[in-house]
Design an enzyme around this catalytic site. Structure first.
Site, PDB file in Angstrom:
ATOM      1  N   HIS A   1      47.231  -0.220  35.232  1.00  0.00           N
ATOM      2  CA  HIS A   1      47.825  -0.264  37.244  1.00  0.00           C
ATOM      3  C   HIS A   1      47.750   0.547  38.272  1.00  0.00           C
ATOM      4  O   HIS A   1      48.553   0.607  39.068  1.00  0.00           O
ATOM      5  CB  HIS A   1      49.695  -0.839  36.613  1.00  0.00           C
ATOM      6  CG  HIS A   1      49.949  -2.256  36.276  1.00  0.00           C
ATOM      7  ND1 HIS A   1      49.975  -3.289  36.900  1.00  0.00           N
ATOM      8  CD2 HIS A   1      49.271  -2.381  34.572  1.00  0.00           C
ATOM      9  CE1 HIS A   1      50.392  -4.154  36.508  1.00  0.00           C
ATOM     10  NE2 HIS A   1      49.892  -4.357  35.114  1.00  0.00           N
TER      11      HIS A   1
ATOM     12  N   ASP B   1      48.799   6.599  44.781  1.00  0.00           N
ATOM     13  CA  ASP B   1      49.717   5.252  44.323  1.00  0.00           C
ATOM     14  C   ASP B   1      47.772   3.913  44.014  1.00  0.00           C
ATOM     15  O   ASP B   1      47.224   3.498  44.507  1.00  0.00           O
ATOM     16  CB  ASP B   1      50.543   4.552  45.339  1.00  0.00           C
ATOM     17  CG  ASP B   1      51.157   3.589  44.664  1.00  0.00           C
ATOM     18  OD1 ASP B   1      51.653   3.369  43.535  1.00  0.00           O
ATOM     19  OD2 ASP B   1      52.331   3.614  45.052  1.00  0.00           O
TER      20      ASP B   1
HETATM   21  C1  GDG Z   1      53.407   0.772  39.050  1.00  0.00           C
HETATM   22  C2  GDG Z   1      51.902   1.598  39.920  1.00  0.00           C
HETATM   23  C3  GDG Z   1      51.519  -0.797  40.753  1.00  0.00           C
HETATM   24  C4  GDG Z   1      62.599  -0.528  43.855  1.00  0.00           C
HETATM   25  N1  GDG Z   1      63.551   0.533  44.093  1.00  0.00           N
HETATM   26  C5  GDG Z   1      64.433  -0.775  43.744  1.00  0.00           C
HETATM   27  C6  GDG Z   1      63.581  -1.744  42.784  1.00  0.00           C
HETATM   28  N2  GDG Z   1      62.056  -1.526  43.502  1.00  0.00           N
HETATM   29  C7  GDG Z   1      60.990  -1.959  42.819  1.00  0.00           C
HETATM   30  C8  GDG Z   1      60.400  -2.466  43.766  1.00  0.00           C
HETATM   31  C9  GDG Z   1      58.981  -2.731  43.770  1.00  0.00           C
HETATM   32  C10 GDG Z   1      58.957  -1.992  42.265  1.00  0.00           C
HETATM   33  O1  GDG Z   1      59.919  -1.630  42.225  1.00  0.00           O
HETATM   34  C11 GDG Z   1      57.759  -0.390  42.477  1.00  0.00           C
HETATM   35  O2  GDG Z   1      56.776  -0.982  42.973  1.00  0.00           O
HETATM   36  P1  GDG Z   1      55.449  -0.322  42.909  1.00  0.00           P
HETATM   37  O3  GDG Z   1      53.723  -1.265  42.997  1.00  0.00           O
HETATM   38  O4  GDG Z   1      55.531   0.544  44.534  1.00  0.00           O
HETATM   39  O5  GDG Z   1      55.497   1.410  42.189  1.00  0.00           O
HETATM   40  P2  GDG Z   1      55.891   1.476  40.623  1.00  0.00           P
HETATM   41  O6  GDG Z   1      56.984   1.427  40.419  1.00  0.00           O
HETATM   42  O7  GDG Z   1      55.317   3.261  40.764  1.00  0.00           O
HETATM   43  O8  GDG Z   1      54.287   0.885  39.733  1.00  0.00           O
HETATM   44  C12 GDG Z   1      51.949   1.352  41.555  1.00  0.00           C
HETATM   45  C13 GDG Z   1      52.345  -1.283  40.231  1.00  0.00           C
HETATM   46  O9  GDG Z   1      53.290  -0.496  39.130  1.00  0.00           O
HETATM   47  C14 GDG Z   1      52.052  -3.040  39.682  1.00  0.00           C
HETATM   48  O10 GDG Z   1      50.815  -2.825  39.268  1.00  0.00           O
HETATM   49  O11 GDG Z   1      51.433  -1.280  42.172  1.00  0.00           O
HETATM   50  O12 GDG Z   1      50.622   1.506  42.086  1.00  0.00           O
HETATM   51  O13 GDG Z   1      52.266   2.868  40.148  1.00  0.00           O
HETATM   52  O14 GDG Z   1      58.647  -4.562  43.279  1.00  0.00           O
HETATM   53  O15 GDG Z   1      60.498  -3.256  44.591  1.00  0.00           O
HETATM   54  N3  GDG Z   1      64.325  -3.074  42.815  1.00  0.00           N
HETATM   55  C15 GDG Z   1      65.361  -3.448  42.944  1.00  0.00           C
HETATM   56  N4  GDG Z   1      66.417  -2.420  43.130  1.00  0.00           N
HETATM   57  C16 GDG Z   1      65.731  -1.403  43.648  1.00  0.00           C
HETATM   58  O16 GDG Z   1      66.057  -0.396  44.239  1.00  0.00           O
HETATM   59  N5  GDG Z   1      65.493  -4.439  42.168  1.00  0.00           N
END
Ligand code: GDG
Length: 473
Positions: free
Chosen positions: A160, A368
């Site tokens: 990921h 990312d």
């Molecule tokens: C890893 C990889 C890859 C954030 N704040 C809140 C909240 N979030 C949710 C967002 C989003 C998720 O968390 C974050 O996903 P990301 O993809 O931006 O980043 P990582 O957590 O680092 O994830 C990344 C991912 O895996 C999937 O393969 O895209 O590159 O690093 O869904 O909405 N959710 C809630 N409250 C918050 O305050 N409920």
């Protein structure tokens, strides 16, 4: 007669939730759909520690034809495997932060042994024709350990997070062992073609492997498929979230607070890979260089705390709060606070409302794997007043959104400030055209298509897992 579908077995550090109670991320949404459709097993860590750790009896919850089976870790396993090796060695390294990566023999040993223990607990639950799909940097060795346990079926792996350039990855003392272990998988998936290329180059330069047509790589007697499978979101479901009453309340609240001011938002786990310090400085530069924005914009950064056991994360929080204080101290007026940082989390519906109230969303990670926030922001927009996405050139999501997002170098304060100014002054027609383009991409590459593409590749893989490729099955 139709062929019986093979059972899907997913392995990830955290398991569930199966139903979308507003908490699930992209991984959980995509996987749980596929598991529910085919029936399956989801295996991982319980989230608990106990004295017996990985030796303690497993717990299984069955729901919608899916068994969710979890095991504990003991304190030493959790420290060495999760906190140290996964999050102090692999996470910074794979995000190109060699300066933050720490390597030691003890956690390397525990990481391998936890992978071995998870494999030993999973192996007796497997049927020969299962499709096993292992997720992320916690389990690089799990496939090869399953082979040691005698499993000969198909095993896939999806990373990921980024796979860094070989020049950086070779700094990891176990880099050769890890990539050799990855060759026990039949299909290895990455978020982008850049990550796939880095992996392939490592195989060629460091292990004497060879790139073959059809996304295949051969090293010694193993031939595997290594390919990009960009992860997506449940775009339709997310767009529905954005018009839910809870989203509406949050959208309205934010719009009321902003009044005539334009809202800028950022939403990220508080992590040094997300480029928050650089982003705050970019916002400060906007107020310096384009003073017409003073009193006219406000920036809300949602940054729920994560991994707060680690020093680097504690330090980051301190730095960000200080920086926000500095910017507010410098520019605030009695009736205007330029920047606000919130470390509490929101429900997914509330978050969708926050995205919808924003004129601009800043997604500026230094690195990312993909970044799902960028895609969620797009899916949540109101077609009659869509916002602008500012996106880092170092986010995996760039590959799909670069034509219509404003792509920036997150290290350049000037670049971020210029993009902000452009987004804030962008006419409706251009905003709308750009949003349509991004919307199309986000609805085309969803969590479901990601899952189907990966599983399809694993199902049609023509080598026989665990056997010498090319040998008769
Ligand atoms: C890893 C990889 C890859 C954030 N704040 C809140 C909240 N979030 C949710 C967002 C989003 C998720 O968390 C974050 O996903 P990301 O993809 O931006 O980043 P990582 O957590 O680092 O994830 C990344 C991912 O895996 C999937 O393969 O895209 O590159 O690093 O869904 O909405 N959710 C809630 N409250 C918050 O305050 N409920």
């Amino acid at each position: 007669m139709a062929e019986r579908q093979r059972r899907l077995v997913a392995v990830s550090n955290r398991v569930g939730p199966l139903s979308d109670e507003g908490k699930a991320g992209g991984l959980a949404v995509g996987l749980s759909d596929a598991l529910k459709r085919r029936g399956g097993l989801w295996f991982g860590w319980s989230g608990n520690t106990s004295d017996e750790g990985t030796f303690r009896e497993a717990e299984t919850v069955i729901q919608d034809h899916v068994s969710m089976t979890t095991i504990d870790m003991n304190k030493e396993e959790l420290e060495g495997f999760y906190l140290h090796y996964a999050n102090r060695s692999l996470w910074p390294l794979l995000h190109y932060r060699l300066d933050l990566a720490e390597f030691d023999r003890q956690s390397d040993r525990i990481y391998r042994s936890v992978n071995q223990r998870f494999a030993a607990r999973l192996a007796p639950l497997l049927e020969p024709d299962d499709l096993v799909w292992v997720h992320d940097y916690h389990f690089f060795y799990l496939g090869s350990e399953l082979r040691q346990c005698g499993f000969k079926g198909r095993i896939g792996f999806f990373l990921h997070i980024p796979f860094c350039a070989p020049e950086i990855f070779t700094a990891l003392p176990a880099s050769h062992d890890i990539v050799r272990a990855m060759l026990a998988y039949d299909v290895v998936g990455f978020q982008t073609d850049t990550d796939r290329r880095n992996f392939a180059n490592f195989c060629v330069r460091e292990l004497g492997g060879e790139k073959l047509p059809g996304h295949r790589i051969r090293v010694g007697d193993r031939t595997i498929v290594a390919k990009a499978f960009p992860i997506g979101i449940d775009a339709t479901g997310y767009a529905r979230f954005a018009v839910s009453p809870e989203a509406g309340e949050h959208e309205e609240m934010l719009r009321d607070l902003a009044g005539e001011r334009l809202q800028i938002v950022g939403v990220d786990r508080m992590d040094y890979s997300k480029g928050l310090v650089e982003r705050f400085k970019g916002f400060e530069r906007l107020l310096e260089d384009y003073p017409e924005n003073r009193g006219k914009v406000q920036f809300l950064q949602v940054a729920p705390l994560s991994r707060s056991e680690l020093d680097a994360y504690v330090e980051l929080r301190r730095e960000l709060e200080e920086l926000a204080g500095h910017i507010n101290g410098r520019f605030a007026t009695l009736d205007w606070t330029p920047i606000q940082i919130m470390t509490r989390g929101f429900t997914r519906r509330a978050l969708a409302g926050i995205y919808r109230a924003a004129r601009v969303c800043l997604v500026t990670p230094l690195r990312d794997g993909m970044n799902l926030v960028a895609k969620e922001f797009v899916a949540a927009q109101d077609p009659s007043d869509p916002g602008v996405l500012i996106l880092s050139r170092f986010a995996g999501a760039r590959a799909e959104l670069e034509n219509d997002a404003l792509v920036v170098n997150p290290y350049s304060t000037d670049d971020v400030a210029r993009a902000l100014q452009r987004a804030l002054t962008m006419p409706f027609d251009e905003r709308s055209r750009r949003w349509e383009g991004m919307r199309e991409a986000v609805f085309a590459g969803t969590a479901e298509t990601w899952c189907d593409n990966f599983i399809g590749e694993l199902e049609t893989f023509d080598g026989s897992g665990g056997e010498v490729a090319g040998a008769p099955a």
